[in-house]
Design a protein around this motif. Structure first.
Motif, PDB file in Angstrom:
ATOM      1  N   HIS A  51       0.853  -1.182   0.000  1.00 28.87           N
ATOM      2  CA  HIS A  51       0.000   0.000   0.000  1.00 28.87           C
ATOM      3  C   HIS A  51       0.897   1.244   0.000  1.00 28.87           C
ATOM      4  O   HIS A  51       0.977   1.969   0.988  1.00 28.87           O
ATOM      5  CB  HIS A  51      -0.968  -0.035   1.185  1.00 28.87           C
ATOM      6  CG  HIS A  51      -1.885  -1.209   1.105  1.00 28.87           C
ATOM      7  ND1 HIS A  51      -2.262  -1.939   2.206  1.00 28.87           N
ATOM      8  CD2 HIS A  51      -2.492  -1.815   0.055  1.00 28.87           C
ATOM      9  CE1 HIS A  51      -3.062  -2.922   1.833  1.00 28.87           C
ATOM     10  NE2 HIS A  51      -3.203  -2.879   0.536  1.00 28.87           N
ATOM     11  N   TRP A  52       1.550   1.441  -1.130  1.00 27.03           N
ATOM     12  CA  TRP A  52       2.509   2.520  -1.282  1.00 27.03           C
ATOM     13  C   TRP A  52       1.794   3.841  -1.524  1.00 27.03           C
ATOM     14  O   TRP A  52       0.734   3.887  -2.150  1.00 27.03           O
ATOM     15  CB  TRP A  52       3.433   2.238  -2.458  1.00 27.03           C
ATOM     16  CG  TRP A  52       4.310   1.039  -2.311  1.00 27.03           C
ATOM     17  CD1 TRP A  52       4.834   0.535  -1.160  1.00 27.03           C
ATOM     18  CD2 TRP A  52       4.785   0.192  -3.361  1.00 27.03           C
ATOM     19  NE1 TRP A  52       5.610  -0.566  -1.437  1.00 27.03           N
ATOM     20  CE2 TRP A  52       5.601  -0.804  -2.776  1.00 27.03           C
ATOM     21  CE3 TRP A  52       4.608   0.172  -4.734  1.00 27.03           C
ATOM     22  CZ2 TRP A  52       6.235  -1.787  -3.510  1.00 27.03           C
ATOM     23  CZ3 TRP A  52       5.240  -0.811  -5.485  1.00 27.03           C
ATOM     24  CH2 TRP A  52       6.045  -1.775  -4.872  1.00 27.03           C
ATOM     25  N   PRO A  53       2.416   4.942  -1.086  1.00 27.56           N
ATOM     26  CA  PRO A  53       1.852   6.262  -1.395  1.00 27.56           C
ATOM     27  C   PRO A  53       2.074   6.597  -2.878  1.00 27.56           C
ATOM     28  O   PRO A  53       2.903   5.983  -3.561  1.00 27.56           O
ATOM     29  CB  PRO A  53       2.644   7.209  -0.484  1.00 27.56           C
ATOM     30  CG  PRO A  53       3.933   6.505  -0.243  1.00 27.56           C
ATOM     31  CD  PRO A  53       3.617   5.030  -0.264  1.00 27.56           C
ATOM     32  N   LEU A  54       1.353   7.584  -3.355  1.00 25.98           N
ATOM     33  CA  LEU A  54       1.456   8.007  -4.752  1.00 25.98           C
ATOM     34  C   LEU A  54       2.905   8.308  -5.136  1.00 25.98           C
ATOM     35  O   LEU A  54       3.331   8.005  -6.255  1.00 25.98           O
ATOM     36  CB  LEU A  54       0.566   9.234  -4.982  1.00 25.98           C
ATOM     37  CG  LEU A  54       0.595   9.840  -6.381  1.00 25.98           C
ATOM     38  CD1 LEU A  54       0.151   8.827  -7.440  1.00 25.98           C
ATOM     39  CD2 LEU A  54      -0.255  11.098  -6.435  1.00 25.98           C
ATOM     40  N   SER A  55       3.678   8.879  -4.218  1.00 26.51           N
ATOM     41  CA  SER A  55       5.063   9.248  -4.531  1.00 26.51           C
ATOM     42  C   SER A  55       5.907   8.048  -4.972  1.00 26.51           C
ATOM     43  O   SER A  55       6.764   8.176  -5.850  1.00 26.51           O
ATOM     44  CB  SER A  55       5.722   9.937  -3.333  1.00 26.51           C
ATOM     45  OG  SER A  55       5.746   9.066  -2.219  1.00 26.51           O
ATOM     46  N   ILE A  56       5.657   6.888  -4.405  1.00 22.48           N
ATOM     47  CA  ILE A  56       6.408   5.679  -4.792  1.00 22.48           C
ATOM     48  C   ILE A  56       6.048   5.277  -6.220  1.00 22.48           C
ATOM     49  O   ILE A  56       6.926   4.947  -7.029  1.00 22.48           O
ATOM     50  CB  ILE A  56       6.117   4.514  -3.813  1.00 22.48           C
ATOM     51  CG1 ILE A  56       6.559   4.876  -2.397  1.00 22.48           C
ATOM     52  CG2 ILE A  56       6.746   3.213  -4.309  1.00 22.48           C
ATOM     53  CD1 ILE A  56       8.045   4.974  -2.201  1.00 22.48           C
TER      54      ILE A  56
END
Length: 158
Positions: A33-38
């Protein structure tokens, strides 16, 4: 019996796909569940970490129903994630995504692919074994929430 589906179209992921990609990841318990930045960094051609990001698109509906992300460290590649939307699972989408990754690896000189996976993820373990990966080690307490070891898998290609 799960109905057969038309082979998905596999193409490079774009920023326009990220909303659906994050939706798929959020809907799957075992997914990162990575943030958009990743995800944005994975698409950045100027990033220090070179990656291949692919999506599988249903040819009937046009919907993104799967994705794969691999980091390149020639002669190795790391399969960072391969995810398929729940409604498209067990229909060959992950295998199709991985087959396309293999074709992308060839001109990069990749001869070995590695990954890590939770032992509590039997569908992923089964997929990786079907794809020819073999267990090559463990990382103790690698995952958090919940704390769990990581099983390392390796696949030698050409």
């Amino acid at each position: 019996m799960i109905p057969a589906v038309e082979d998905p179209l596999v193409r490079r992921m774009t920023q326009a796909d990220l909303g659906r990609v994050m939706e798929i990841a959020a809907s799957l318990n075992q997914a990162p569940h990575w943030p958009l930045s990743i995800w944005l960094a994975a698409l950045d051609a100027q990033s220090a970490s070179r990656r291949i990001a692919l999506v599988a698109v249903d040819q009937t509906s046009g919907a993104v129903n799967g994705l794969a992300l691999a980091g390149l460290l020639p002669p190795q590649a790391e399969l960072e994630t391969i995810l398929v939307a729940a409604e498209a699972q067990r229909r060959g989408v992950a295998r199709r995504l991985f087959a396309e990754l293999l074709t992308e690896f060839e001109p990069e000189g990749v001869t070995e692919v590695f990954l890590e996976v939770r032992p509590s993820n039997p569908p992923a373990l089964e997929l990786y074994r079907i794809l020819g990966f073999v267990e090559s080690g463990r990382r103790v307490r690698y995952y958090a929430d919940p704390i769990e070891d990581a099983i390392l898998f390796t696949l030698r290609i050409k």
